[in-house]
Design a protein around this motif. Structure first.
Motif: not given
Length: 302
Positions: A175-181, A214-225
């Motif tokens: 994972v490159d990033s973990y944006p939270w909502k 409701v808490y959301t964990c987003e994960v992403g890298n250069q080829v997927s999300w």
């Protein structure tokens, strides 16, 4: 011509032959592209580099070269190594293709266009080059990244005033990033919200009832999300105490009923056990089969 002049002539001819045998380096690079369908990331290559994903298919194309005879090579080397591996060796005159054993079933080669097609695995990342007996391209870098699997989100049980912890884990992929909502929006600007371990852990200090949501964990890298969500319900300690007391009371009643409903029930005096008369001052034994439905009423009058 004297002896020294002859030696110089021989040396000059030797150098010419040696230079002629060295493949000329072409200024153009190998080009590469990712075939669709694949992941939704942008795989547009730079001049000498392409990022793609495991499971995708990449096609390498050589520069436009014209020659009628000779040998065609597609070479590979690791970014941190100087060792060169020939993936494909194509003998044009014999129309014969030698494929390296480690690429069998994973590579296709076009004898017409000399393109190299690879179904990517994680270990295919590295440097690629095309060469013939007279030309050689510069190295082209391919970076292969593993797509992320569905993240897993866990949290501890939370009370007002405690610390709530969310942990976001991804079983497959880097994972490159973990944006939270929270409730579909970015986390509020609050000093109680803290992120740890590359933002994969969210802590809420001094949890309040207003933190419900409701808490959301987003994960992403250069080829997927990807993303996953979890509902947080904050509990008031006073309500928890009342609930515990009720549960304990129910357990006590059930244990007592079980005790009264033994094989032979001892029913003391002045205990109404479903009969019309009050029992005299003596001990009476009743079989449990007769008394099953009356045991609770007897217990409440003890």
């Amino acid at each position: 011509m004297d002896r020294s002049g002859a030696r110089l002539l021989v040396c000059f001819l030797t150098v010419l032959i040696w230079v002629h045998e060295i493949p000329a380096v072409n200024d153009t690079h190998v080009t590469a592209r990712t075939l669709s369908p694949c992941y939704s990331a942008n795989f547009t290559p730079a001049s000498d580099r392409l990022i793609s994903a495991v499971g995708c298919t990449v096609v390498f194309s050589p520069p436009g070269l014209n020659f009628s005879t000779g040998i065609v090579h597609w070479d590979y080397k690791n970014v941190s190594s100087t060792d060169i591996l020939s993936i494909i060796v194509y003998f044009k005159e014999q129309s014969k293709v030698d494929l390296h054993p480690s690429y069998i079933g994973n590579v296709e080669f076009s004898k017409t266009h000399w393109t190299l097609q690879i179904k990517l695995q994680l270990g295919d990342g590295g440097m690629y080059s095309f060469r013939t007996s007279s030309h050689e391209t510069k190295w082209f870098q391919l970076e292969v990244i593993e797509p992320l699997s569905q993240p897993e989100l866990q949290s501890n049980s939370s009370l007002v005033g405690s610390t709530t912890e969310f942990v976001c884990k991804v079983p497959v992929g880097k994972v490159d990033s973990y944006p939270w909502k929270k409730d579909g929006k970015r986390l509020p600007e609050d000093s109680r919200f803290l992120l740890f371990q590359n933002d994969s852990i969210l802590c809420i200090l001094n949890t309040a009832l207003s933190d419900n949501g409701v808490y959301t964990c987003e994960v992403g890298n250069q080829v997927s999300w990807n993303e996953t969500s979890l509902k947080l319900v904050i509990q008031n300690p006073s309500n928890v105490v009342v609930g515990v007391v009720v549960v304990i009371g129910i357990v006590v009643v059930l244990v007592a009923v079980s005790y009264v409903s033994r094989k032979h029930l001892k029913c003391p005096t002045q205990c109404y056990c479903g009969h019309s008369d009050v029992l005299p001052w003596k001990t009476v034994y009743l079989k449990s089969t007769t008394f099953q439905k009356m045991s609770l009423k007897c217990l409440l009058l003890l």
